[in-house]
Design a protein around this motif. Structure first.
Motif, mmCIF file in Angstrom:
data_model
loop_
_atom_site.group_PDB
_atom_site.id
_atom_site.type_symbol
_atom_site.label_atom_id
_atom_site.label_comp_id
_atom_site.label_asym_id
_atom_site.label_seq_id
_atom_site.Cartn_x
_atom_site.Cartn_y
_atom_site.Cartn_z
ATOM 1 N N CYS A 146 64.108 -84.245 -88.591
ATOM 2 C CA CYS A 146 65.426 -83.725 -88.979
ATOM 3 C C CYS A 146 65.681 -82.336 -88.397
ATOM 4 N N THR A 147 64.592 -81.573 -88.127
ATOM 5 C CA THR A 147 64.745 -80.181 -87.694
ATOM 6 C C THR A 147 63.810 -79.845 -86.529
ATOM 7 N N PRO A 148 63.839 -80.575 -85.405
ATOM 8 C CA PRO A 148 62.875 -80.320 -84.320
ATOM 9 C C PRO A 148 63.063 -78.979 -83.626
ATOM 10 N N GLY A 149 64.278 -78.456 -83.619
ATOM 11 C CA GLY A 149 64.547 -77.221 -82.889
ATOM 12 C C GLY A 149 64.528 -75.969 -83.734
ATOM 13 N N ARG A 150 64.088 -76.084 -84.970
ATOM 14 C CA ARG A 150 64.050 -74.900 -85.837
ATOM 15 C C ARG A 150 62.953 -73.953 -85.362
ATOM 16 N N GLY A 151 63.184 -72.648 -85.517
ATOM 17 C CA GLY A 151 62.197 -71.664 -85.071
ATOM 18 C C GLY A 151 62.446 -70.310 -85.681
ATOM 19 N N LEU A 152 62.100 -69.270 -84.942
ATOM 20 C CA LEU A 152 62.202 -67.897 -85.426
ATOM 21 C C LEU A 152 63.146 -67.097 -84.547
ATOM 22 N N LEU A 153 64.058 -66.355 -85.181
ATOM 23 C CA LEU A 153 64.977 -65.479 -84.466
ATOM 24 C C LEU A 153 64.580 -64.030 -84.714
#
Length: 249
Positions: free
Chosen positions: A197-204
């Protein structure tokens, strides 16, 4: 802040080469970190320089632009070096920049994990773990494919480099590597469905206008039903940006 990547060509044995590399960068004025021997740093009135080396790849960053330029020129006189420009990809971590700041993610790596586990077409779920679930060492049947469980959990552990949202569930399923059971694999597949559901989630990482250091921690009480041990977790923010986190029994 400038972040660049270079590739060093060498023919010597890795340990001997690293010894030479260590001597060269220290001769330039960098010091090796006492906590991570692959990290070198220097600071002056003009700013700081940070260098990370992995085999023959190096990443250079910092606020001292002239110092960084001087370091790259110096390395070119000592090694066959290819400057790959601004950092975009390093050890499975993707780096992108926009007006908001620098974004780190492992989208491709995440999709590779889903493909390797056979979950690329699985249904998605909104949470990385079922709330209040208590996994036990003897619950469910023993898995026939132990290697797959260990491989997938190992890959999920590396994914936590940019995914603090899965740090806790991954730490839980990592406790059953010796004899995983079907209930433990169900917990792993739940994490994978969440990642689908969230493969591109990361840290900004962005400029919040301050350099305040904040830390938060918490722990449950006798959270493990088998050992009655507690699980603790913490996170540290520098300038409003998350830089360190962990979940551990």
């Amino acid at each position: 802040m400038q972040i660049t990547k270079s590739n060093l060509r060498f023919k010597a044995i890795s340990r001997a080469w690293f010894g030479k590399f260590n001597a060269v960068v220290r001769n330039f004025g960098l010091r090796r970190s006492a906590y991570d021997h692959s990290v070198f740093f220097a600071s002056s009135n003009f700013g700081c320089i940070l260098l990370v080396v992995y085999v023959d790849d190096i990443v250079i960053t910092g606020s001292d632009k002239e110092g960084i330029h001087g370091l790259k020129t110096f390395l070119s006189t000592q090694f066959q070096k290819k400057d790959l420009g601004p950092l975009k990809y390093f050890l499975g971590i993707e780096v992108s920049r926009n007006k908001r700041g620098i974004f780190l993610s492992q989208r491709k790596y995440c999709l590779d994990v889903l493909s390797d586990s056979g979950m690329i077409n699985a249904k998605t779920c909104e949470t990385p773990m079922i709330p209040s679930i208590k996994l036990k060492t003897d619950e469910g049947e023993l898995l026939m494919n132990l290697e797959k469980y260990r491989r997938i959990v190992g890959k999920l552990s590396y994914l936590t480099l940019t995914r603090p949202d899965i740090a806790f569930p991954v730490s839980v399923v990592s406790q059953f590597l010796s004899s995983p059971r079907t209930s433990h694999w169900d917990a792993v597949t739940h994490i994978l469905k969440y990642l689908k559901c969230t493969p591109g989630r990361g840290l900004l990482y962005q400029n919040h206008g301050h350099h305040t250091i904040e830390g938060f921690s918490d722990a449950d009480y006798n959270g493990d039903p088998a050992t009655k041990r507690s699980t603790t977790g913490y996170c540290v923010f520098v300038g409003g940006n998350l830089v360190s986190w962990k979940s551990k029994k």
